[in-house]
Design a protein around this motif. Sequence first.
Motif, mmCIF file in Angstrom:
data_model
loop_
_atom_site.group_PDB
_atom_site.id
_atom_site.type_symbol
_atom_site.label_atom_id
_atom_site.label_comp_id
_atom_site.label_asym_id
_atom_site.label_seq_id
_atom_site.Cartn_x
_atom_site.Cartn_y
_atom_site.Cartn_z
ATOM 1 N N LYS A 1 0.856 -1.185 0.000
ATOM 2 C CA LYS A 1 0.000 0.000 0.000
ATOM 3 C C LYS A 1 0.891 1.232 0.000
ATOM 4 O O LYS A 1 1.913 1.265 0.684
ATOM 5 C CB LYS A 1 -0.913 -0.001 1.223
ATOM 6 C CG LYS A 1 -1.989 1.067 1.187
ATOM 7 C CD LYS A 1 -2.992 0.893 2.314
ATOM 8 C CE LYS A 1 -4.039 1.990 2.247
ATOM 9 N NZ LYS A 1 -5.387 1.494 2.115
ATOM 10 N N VAL A 2 0.493 2.240 -0.776
ATOM 11 C CA VAL A 2 1.250 3.488 -0.834
ATOM 12 C C VAL A 2 0.560 4.497 0.077
ATOM 13 O O VAL A 2 -0.620 4.801 -0.112
ATOM 14 C CB VAL A 2 1.345 4.012 -2.279
ATOM 15 C CG1 VAL A 2 2.255 5.229 -2.334
ATOM 16 C CG2 VAL A 2 1.870 2.928 -3.215
ATOM 17 N N LEU A 3 1.288 5.011 1.075
ATOM 18 C CA LEU A 3 0.689 5.797 2.149
ATOM 19 C C LEU A 3 1.203 7.233 2.161
ATOM 20 O O LEU A 3 2.344 7.515 1.791
ATOM 21 C CB LEU A 3 1.023 5.147 3.499
ATOM 22 C CG LEU A 3 0.580 3.687 3.663
ATOM 23 C CD1 LEU A 3 1.211 3.089 4.900
ATOM 24 C CD2 LEU A 3 -0.933 3.590 3.726
ATOM 25 N N ASP A 4 0.331 8.141 2.625
ATOM 26 C CA ASP A 4 0.725 9.528 2.843
ATOM 27 C C ASP A 4 1.577 9.636 4.105
ATOM 28 O O ASP A 4 1.437 8.839 5.048
ATOM 29 C CB ASP A 4 -0.507 10.421 3.028
ATOM 30 C CG ASP A 4 -1.433 10.414 1.823
ATOM 31 O OD1 ASP A 4 -0.971 10.105 0.718
ATOM 32 O OD2 ASP A 4 -2.629 10.724 1.999
ATOM 33 N N GLN B 1 1.304 9.824 -0.746
ATOM 34 C CA GLN B 1 1.754 8.521 -1.252
ATOM 35 C C GLN B 1 3.278 8.438 -1.336
ATOM 36 O O GLN B 1 3.858 8.069 -2.360
ATOM 37 C CB GLN B 1 1.096 8.246 -2.602
ATOM 38 C CG GLN B 1 -0.414 8.231 -2.511
ATOM 39 C CD GLN B 1 -1.116 7.793 -3.787
ATOM 40 O OE1 GLN B 1 -0.477 7.478 -4.781
ATOM 41 N NE2 GLN B 1 -2.432 7.763 -3.748
ATOM 42 N N ARG C 1 5.914 3.243 0.745
ATOM 43 C CA ARG C 1 5.365 1.945 0.331
ATOM 44 C C ARG C 1 5.501 0.963 1.489
ATOM 45 O O ARG C 1 6.597 0.732 1.984
ATOM 46 C CB ARG C 1 6.090 1.409 -0.896
ATOM 47 C CG ARG C 1 5.900 2.251 -2.145
ATOM 48 C CD ARG C 1 6.560 1.621 -3.359
ATOM 49 N NE ARG C 1 8.002 1.517 -3.192
ATOM 50 C CZ ARG C 1 8.702 0.408 -3.402
ATOM 51 N NH1 ARG C 1 8.099 -0.712 -3.765
ATOM 52 N NH2 ARG C 1 10.019 0.403 -3.239
ATOM 53 N N ASP D 1 -4.378 7.427 2.457
ATOM 54 C CA ASP D 1 -3.725 7.660 1.168
ATOM 55 C C ASP D 1 -4.490 8.645 0.288
ATOM 56 O O ASP D 1 -4.390 8.601 -0.933
ATOM 57 C CB ASP D 1 -3.550 6.333 0.421
ATOM 58 C CG ASP D 1 -4.881 5.620 0.165
ATOM 59 O OD1 ASP D 1 -5.935 6.104 0.651
ATOM 60 O OD2 ASP D 1 -4.869 4.587 -0.526
#
Length: 294
Positions: A120-123, A288, A291, A215
Motif C-alpha cells: 500500500k502506498v501511504l501519505d 503517497q 510503500r 492515502d
Amino acid sequence: MKRMLLLYNPKAGRAHIARNLDMIIQRFSRGGYEVIVYPTQEGLGAREILRGRGVEGIDMVVCCGGDGTLHHTTNGLLAWDNPPELGYLPVGSTNDYANSLGLPKTLEGGLDVIMEGETKVLDVGDFGGEYFNYVAAFGAFAAVSYSTPQSTKNSMGHLAYIMEGLKNLPIGQIYPARVEVNGKVLEEDYIFGTVCNTNYIGGFSMAGKVDTMLDDGQFEVLLIKAPQSVLELNALAGKLLARDFDNEFMTMTQASQVRFTFPKKTAWTLDGEFGGDITQVEIAVRPQALRMRV
C-alpha cells in the motif's frame, strides 16, 4: 537472493522481538531474503543506521518496534531517492498507526503480512522538514508518550498513557495560537491541537467518528478550545469520552496544508516522539510517499 535490512528496538514490547529474533530471521530467510540485522540503541537509532549504511542494494526494510521506532525509520527511508518497501512489526505499547493499518497483533500474523501481504502506498506528514506517519500534536497530553518511561509503557500499556495524561492535565494552562487552514484564519486559546492521519490516538479508537483514509492526500486537523471553568472542563471531558468531535469546544476539518503560529515556543510531539519547541510551523501532506506491506 533479495536483501532485507531488519531494524529492531530491543527494549520495545517487553523485548518481544529480541527474544524471538532467531525465529524471525529464519522466517525471512525461508522467504528468500538475505537478512542484515541492526538493533537500535541510544545514539544509534533507525534514522542514524539508515543514514550511515544507506539503502543501496536493499529490497526491503523491516522495522520492529513501536510508533517511535517507525517514525525514525520513515525519516531515514525518505532521506533517500526511491526508498525500498517497508515492512512493520509493531511491538510497542499502543501501536496507533499499526491499528489504523489493520496490521495483526500477533508476531506470527505480522510476519505473514510482510511475506505475503500487498503493498500500500501511504501519505506522510511533513512538519517543517521532519516527517511523521500519523500524528503531530501540541498541548494537553501531547508530551505523554515521550515523557512516559519505557519500563512503565511495557508493564502498563495503554493505562500508562492515561495515568501520565491525568498527571499532566493542564488546568488553567492555555496555548494561544493562530491557525491558517483551508483559507481560514482561526485565533483562539487552545488546550490541544493535532494534525493526524489515523483512526487511533493514544490507543483509543476514533473509527466511525472520523472518516480517515491513509492515502487520500488529506490529514485531519483537530483543535480543542481551552475551557474557561471547571464546568466547561467536565463537559469537554464528557465529549472526548463519547468521541464527539462536533461541538462548541472543538473544530475538526480535513486539509493538505496548515500553518500554526504561537506567541511563544510551544512543544510538539510527532508520532509519540518529541518534535521540538517551535513558534511557527507549516505542516503539509506528502502524498503517497511510503510503500508499506499491509
